[in-house]
Design an enzyme around this catalytic site. Sequence first.
Site, PDB file in Angstrom:
ATOM      1  N   CYS A  22      -8.015 -10.551  -0.296  1.00 35.88           N
ATOM      2  CA  CYS A  22      -8.172 -10.214   1.118  1.00 35.88           C
ATOM      3  C   CYS A  22      -8.387 -11.474   1.961  1.00 35.88           C
ATOM      4  CB  CYS A  22      -9.340  -9.254   1.317  1.00 35.88           C
ATOM      5  SG  CYS A  22      -9.535  -8.865   3.063  1.00 35.88           S
ATOM      6  N   CYS A  61     -15.118  -2.627  -1.551  1.00 33.96           N
ATOM      7  CA  CYS A  61     -13.778  -2.975  -1.057  1.00 33.96           C
ATOM      8  C   CYS A  61     -13.214  -4.110  -1.907  1.00 33.96           C
ATOM      9  CB  CYS A  61     -13.850  -3.404   0.401  1.00 33.96           C
ATOM     10  SG  CYS A  61     -14.476  -5.086   0.593  1.00 33.96           S
ATOM     11  N   LYS A 104      -4.551   0.861  14.591  1.00 37.54           N
ATOM     12  CA  LYS A 104      -4.427   1.834  13.508  1.00 37.54           C
ATOM     13  C   LYS A 104      -5.102   3.154  13.876  1.00 37.54           C
ATOM     14  CE  LYS A 104      -6.707  -1.019  10.708  1.00 37.54           C
ATOM     15  NZ  LYS A 104      -7.556  -1.643   9.674  1.00 37.54           N
ATOM     16  N   LYS A 134      -6.548   6.969  12.018  1.00 33.14           N
ATOM     17  CA  LYS A 134      -6.860   7.559  10.709  1.00 33.14           C
ATOM     18  C   LYS A 134      -7.329   9.006  10.831  1.00 33.14           C
ATOM     19  CE  LYS A 134      -7.920   3.121   8.650  1.00 33.14           C
ATOM     20  NZ  LYS A 134      -8.886   2.278   7.938  1.00 33.14           N
ATOM     21  N   ARG A 168      -2.206   6.554   9.602  1.00 40.13           N
ATOM     22  CA  ARG A 168      -2.159   6.153   8.184  1.00 40.13           C
ATOM     23  C   ARG A 168      -2.185   7.381   7.260  1.00 40.13           C
ATOM     24  NH1 ARG A 168      -4.360   0.836   7.837  1.00 40.13           N
ATOM     25  NH2 ARG A 168      -3.747  -0.297   9.703  1.00 40.13           N
ATOM     26  N   CYS A 172     -14.070  -1.608   5.151  1.00 45.69           N
ATOM     27  CA  CYS A 172     -13.095  -0.909   4.304  1.00 45.69           C
ATOM     28  C   CYS A 172     -13.747  -0.025   3.244  1.00 45.69           C
ATOM     29  CB  CYS A 172     -12.152  -1.910   3.646  1.00 45.69           C
ATOM     30  SG  CYS A 172     -11.252  -2.896   4.842  1.00 45.69           S
ATOM     31  N   ARG A 204       0.874  -1.189   0.000  1.00 46.50           N
ATOM     32  CA  ARG A 204       0.000   0.000   0.000  1.00 46.50           C
ATOM     33  C   ARG A 204       0.901   1.225   0.000  1.00 46.50           C
ATOM     34  NH1 ARG A 204      -4.270  -0.110   4.621  1.00 46.50           N
ATOM     35  NH2 ARG A 204      -5.188  -1.764   3.369  1.00 46.50           N
ATOM     36  N   CYS A 223     -16.748  -8.200   4.273  1.00 47.83           N
ATOM     37  CA  CYS A 223     -16.811  -8.579   5.691  1.00 47.83           C
ATOM     38  C   CYS A 223     -17.143  -7.330   6.487  1.00 47.83           C
ATOM     39  CB  CYS A 223     -15.475  -9.212   6.131  1.00 47.83           C
ATOM     40  SG  CYS A 223     -14.224  -8.013   6.635  1.00 47.83           S
TER      41      CYS A 223
HETATM   42 FE1  SRM Z   1      -9.241  -1.968   5.363  1.00 47.42          FE
HETATM   43  C1  SRM Z   1      -8.010  -4.670   6.955  1.00 47.42           C
HETATM   44  C2  SRM Z   1      -8.279  -3.202   2.411  1.00 47.42           C
HETATM   45  C3  SRM Z   1      -9.809   1.037   3.968  1.00 47.42           C
HETATM   46  C4  SRM Z   1     -11.092  -1.093   8.078  1.00 47.42           C
HETATM   47  N1  SRM Z   1      -8.240  -3.630   4.794  1.00 47.42           N
HETATM   48  C5  SRM Z   1      -7.778  -4.612   5.618  1.00 47.42           C
HETATM   49  C6  SRM Z   1      -6.908  -5.620   4.837  1.00 47.42           C
HETATM   50  C7  SRM Z   1      -5.495  -5.149   4.926  1.00 47.42           C
HETATM   51  C8  SRM Z   1      -7.092  -7.098   5.227  1.00 47.42           C
HETATM   52  C9  SRM Z   1      -6.161  -7.670   6.239  1.00 47.42           C
HETATM   53  O1  SRM Z   1      -5.963  -7.101   7.326  1.00 47.42           O
HETATM   54  O2  SRM Z   1      -5.642  -8.748   5.957  1.00 47.42           O
HETATM   55  C10 SRM Z   1      -7.510  -5.401   3.415  1.00 47.42           C
HETATM   56  C11 SRM Z   1      -6.599  -5.738   2.242  1.00 47.42           C
HETATM   57  C12 SRM Z   1      -7.421  -6.297   1.115  1.00 47.42           C
HETATM   58  C13 SRM Z   1      -6.708  -6.412  -0.164  1.00 47.42           C
HETATM   59  O3  SRM Z   1      -6.529  -7.550  -0.644  1.00 47.42           O
HETATM   60  O4  SRM Z   1      -6.357  -5.392  -0.752  1.00 47.42           O
HETATM   61  C14 SRM Z   1      -8.021  -3.988   3.514  1.00 47.42           C
HETATM   62  N2  SRM Z   1      -8.956  -1.200   3.548  1.00 47.42           N
HETATM   63  C15 SRM Z   1      -8.647  -1.892   2.430  1.00 47.42           C
HETATM   64  C16 SRM Z   1      -8.787  -1.046   1.196  1.00 47.42           C
HETATM   65  C17 SRM Z   1      -7.763  -1.350   0.112  1.00 47.42           C
HETATM   66  C18 SRM Z   1     -10.219  -1.189   0.666  1.00 47.42           C
HETATM   67  C19 SRM Z   1     -10.449  -0.666  -0.724  1.00 47.42           C
HETATM   68  O5  SRM Z   1     -11.013  -1.434  -1.500  1.00 47.42           O
HETATM   69  O6  SRM Z   1     -10.123   0.476  -1.013  1.00 47.42           O
HETATM   70  C20 SRM Z   1      -8.648   0.353   1.832  1.00 47.42           C
HETATM   71  C21 SRM Z   1      -7.217   0.800   1.924  1.00 47.42           C
HETATM   72  C22 SRM Z   1      -7.141   2.165   2.530  1.00 47.42           C
HETATM   73  C23 SRM Z   1      -5.769   2.771   2.530  1.00 47.42           C
HETATM   74  O7  SRM Z   1      -5.306   3.158   1.477  1.00 47.42           O
HETATM   75  O8  SRM Z   1      -5.199   2.914   3.615  1.00 47.42           O
HETATM   76  C24 SRM Z   1      -9.169   0.079   3.229  1.00 47.42           C
HETATM   77  N3  SRM Z   1     -10.184  -0.287   5.953  1.00 47.42           N
HETATM   78  C25 SRM Z   1     -10.418   0.810   5.178  1.00 47.42           C
HETATM   79  C26 SRM Z   1     -11.409   1.643   5.780  1.00 47.42           C
HETATM   80  C27 SRM Z   1     -11.993   2.904   5.182  1.00 47.42           C
HETATM   81  C28 SRM Z   1     -11.316   4.131   5.679  1.00 47.42           C
HETATM   82  O9  SRM Z   1     -10.277   4.062   6.341  1.00 47.42           O
HETATM   83  O10 SRM Z   1     -11.826   5.219   5.415  1.00 47.42           O
HETATM   84  C29 SRM Z   1     -11.794   1.025   6.961  1.00 47.42           C
HETATM   85  C30 SRM Z   1     -12.909   1.492   7.909  1.00 47.42           C
HETATM   86  C31 SRM Z   1     -12.570   2.677   8.681  1.00 47.42           C
HETATM   87  C32 SRM Z   1     -11.917   2.307   9.961  1.00 47.42           C
HETATM   88  O11 SRM Z   1     -10.721   2.025   9.956  1.00 47.42           O
HETATM   89  O12 SRM Z   1     -12.613   2.260  10.969  1.00 47.42           O
HETATM   90  C33 SRM Z   1     -11.008  -0.182   7.055  1.00 47.42           C
HETATM   91  N4  SRM Z   1      -9.456  -2.725   7.222  1.00 47.42           N
HETATM   92  C34 SRM Z   1     -10.327  -2.257   8.159  1.00 47.42           C
HETATM   93  C35 SRM Z   1     -10.326  -3.154   9.279  1.00 47.42           C
HETATM   94  C36 SRM Z   1     -11.197  -3.019  10.561  1.00 47.42           C
HETATM   95  C37 SRM Z   1     -10.630  -2.102  11.546  1.00 47.42           C
HETATM   96  C38 SRM Z   1     -11.436  -2.067  12.802  1.00 47.42           C
HETATM   97  O13 SRM Z   1     -11.495  -1.020  13.440  1.00 47.42           O
HETATM   98  O14 SRM Z   1     -11.999  -3.078  13.207  1.00 47.42           O
HETATM   99  C39 SRM Z   1      -9.431  -4.197   8.967  1.00 47.42           C
HETATM  100  C40 SRM Z   1      -9.070  -5.414   9.842  1.00 47.42           C
HETATM  101  C41 SRM Z   1      -8.240  -5.032  11.011  1.00 47.42           C
HETATM  102  O15 SRM Z   1      -7.675  -3.956  11.121  1.00 47.42           O
HETATM  103  O16 SRM Z   1      -8.142  -5.896  11.881  1.00 47.42           O
HETATM  104  C42 SRM Z   1      -8.921  -3.904   7.657  1.00 47.42           C
HETATM  105 FE1  SF4 Z   2     -11.236  -7.380   3.227  1.00 46.22          FE
HETATM  106 FE2  SF4 Z   2     -13.281  -7.015   4.824  1.00 46.22          FE
HETATM  107 FE3  SF4 Z   2     -11.728  -4.967   4.188  1.00 46.22          FE
HETATM  108 FE4  SF4 Z   2     -13.319  -5.956   2.384  1.00 46.22          FE
HETATM  109  S1  SF4 Z   2     -13.974  -4.998   4.297  1.00 46.22           S
HETATM  110  S2  SF4 Z   2     -11.141  -5.471   2.075  1.00 46.22           S
HETATM  111  S3  SF4 Z   2     -13.327  -8.100   2.875  1.00 46.22           S
HETATM  112  S4  SF4 Z   2     -11.116  -6.716   5.356  1.00 46.22           S
END
Ligand code: SRM
Ligand code: SF4
Length: 586
Positions: free
Chosen positions: A451, A445, A224, A226, A148, A494, A79, A490
Amino acid sequence: MISDSQSAPQLHKNEGIKTRSNYLRGTILEGLADVSTGSISADDQQVSKFHGIYQQDDRDVRANRRKHKLDKAYSFLARICLPGGVCTPEQWIVMDDLANYCAFNTLKITTRQAFQLHGILKGNLKNVINSCNEVAMTTLAACGDVNRNVMCNPNPFASEVHAAVQQVALEVDAHLKPQTPAFSEMWLDGKPIQLTVPQAAERSQDCKGDEVEPLYGPTYLPRKFKIAIAIPPYNDVDVFAHCLGFIAIVEDGKLLGFNVSVGGGMGMTHGNEKTFPRLGEVIAFCTPEQVVAVAEKIVTIQRDHGNREDRANARFKYTVERLGKEWIREELENRLGYKLEEAREYKFVSNCDRYGWTEGADGKWHLGLFIEGGRVVDLADKPLKTGLLEIAKVHKGEFRLTANQNLIISNVAAEDKATIDAMVEQYGLDGYKSASGMRRSQIACVALPTCGLALAESERYLPTLVSDLEVILEEAGLQNDEIVIRSTGCPNGCGRPYLGEIGLVGKVPGKYNLYLGAGFDGERLNKLYRTSVTHQQIIDELKPILLAYAKEREEGERFGDFTIRKGYVQATTAGNNFHANIGAEA
Ligand code: SRM
Ligand code: SF4
C-alpha cells in the site's frame, strides 16, 4: 467584493482527468505497451482505478533500489468484485491459478468481500481481467469514483432471506456498474462483461447522465461510493460505515423490505479535523421492489451535490453532514416521485463473524473459517491456499467471503460435512477452533509492503500484537471473549478501525494512535485514547484496562461499553464529535 475569478469553483484536478479520459480510456493502453518502464503515467494511474487496478511498488525494497539508482519495483494490484462475497468453486480455482501465475502467490480477502491480487506485472493485466471475465467476475468499478462492490452479510442462519437479499445485492451492483464500452474494448477484445446478473440495460429517464454513461455522466462521482446490506441481528458488514446502507426487515421469515441508512464512511486524515469517520443515519424504509431505484437516486444526489473541489471532503458522508438527512430524504423522494415509509424497528447484536458449522433453514450446512488478515497463503505449517484449492475441487456449494476478511464454505450437504471437515483439518484451516476470541475478532488492512499510503505496518503487525495481548487475556480469563480489535497502517480506515472496540491507526513506522470504545454492534464509533504509541506502550496501556474489564464488568457488558462506563474515553455520539473530548494526552 469577491471577483468572478475568486468565486468560480476550482474543481479538483481529478475532475479534469476524468473528463479528458474519454469515459475511462485515458492513455492506459499506450502506457501498458511501453516496455521501457513497469509503470504508467500519473493521470492513467487515476483512471486505471475505475478498471479495478492500482499501480504500486514493493516498499520493502524501495530504499535499496533508490540507493542503487534503480527504478521502483512496480507492479499492479487487481481488485476483483464479488457482490455479496459469493464465489463459486470454479471462480475460486481461477483466482488461485491467477495468484500462482500472475501475482505474488497469495489471495487477499478484503474488508469488502472482494479478492485482491498483488504483484501483477503490467503485461499480465489483460490476462488477469480476461480470465476473471470468463467466470463472471470483474474488476470494473472495484475502485474509482463509482459505486464499489455491493456487500451483503453472509448470514447462514436465515438462508432463505439470505438468498433474496443476495439477489438484491447483485441487482443493485449490476445496476450501478459504469456502462462505458472502454472496459470491454481495452481488456476483453470487445466481448461483453459477464456479470452474475445481467447489467441493467436502462436507467430511469431522469438519470441525467449522458448517452454513454446514463447514470454517471462523463465525470462519474466526486469520490468513491459504497453500499452494504445487513440482515439483523448481525451487522458483520458494518452497514453504518457505508455511504448507503440497507437493513433487511424480516417478519416470519419473509423479507418485507429495508431501512435505508445514509452518510457513513471511515476515512480521515491525521491532523485535519474537517475530516472524520461518520456513521450512517436511518432515514426511511423501502420495499424490495424499490431498492434499486433508491440506490440509483441516492447515487445521483451525490453525483449532483457532492463536493468536486476538495477530495478530502468529497465523500457522501460530508454531503449528508452538510445538507442534513431530512433534506436527503426529501430530495430522494422528489427524485423517486413517491414517498417512502418510515423506518422499522431492528436490532443488531454484533459485527463479528461466526465460526464453525451452522445449519441453514434449508438443512444445508455452512462452515465459518478464520483466515488471519484475509491472507490466503501457504504457510510452512499450514498450507491454507492449497487446502482451499483442494476443497474448491470437491465442494458442491459456494464460498462466501466475509467483510471481516474470513471465509465461509457454504451450502454443504449433511453427507459431505465429514469430507470437508477432514480437509479443513488436514490443511490447517481449523485455526478458528484454537484462536482466542480477540484474534477471531480482528481486522487488519493490507498496509506495507504494497500500500502506497501506509504510514505503518498493519497486516504484518496485528497478529504479533494479538499474541502479546493473549498473554494478558489468559491472565485475565478473557481468552474466549470476543473483543473487536482492528488495525490500519494509516487513517484512511480500510479495516474500519474506528468501529473497533480497540482501534489502532498507524502514524509513523512503529507508532499508532490507540482508540477505544466502539460499540460491539457497530453502532458507535470509538474515540482517541492515546496518540503515537509504540508496541510496548500499547500493551502497557491496554493491560490494566483488560484486567479491570475482567474483574469489574457488568453482566454481558462489552469491552467498548466498559471503557466508556469507566471513563477511559467519552462516547462518540456522532461523526462530528469524533475529534471532541479526546481522552488522550497529545
Ligand atoms: Fe481502502 C485506499 C486497501 C477497504 C478507505 N485502500 C486504498 C488503497 C487502494 C491505497 C491506495 O489508494 O493507493 C489500498 C490498497 C492496499 C493494498 O496494497 O492492497 C486499500 N481498502 C483496501 C482493502 C484491500 C483493505 C483490506 O485489507 O481488506 C479493502 C478493499 C475493499 C474492497 O474490496 O473494495 C479496503 N478502504 C476500505 C474501507 C472499508 C470499507 O469499505 O468497508 C475503507 C473505509 C470505508 C470508507 O470508504 O469510508 C477504505 N481506502 C480507503 C481510503 C479513504 C477514503 C476516504 O474517504 O478518505 C483510501 C484512500 C483514498 O480513497 O484516497 C483507500
Ligand atoms: Fe493502505 Fe491506509 Fe488502507 Fe491500510 S488503511 S490499506 S495503510 S490506505
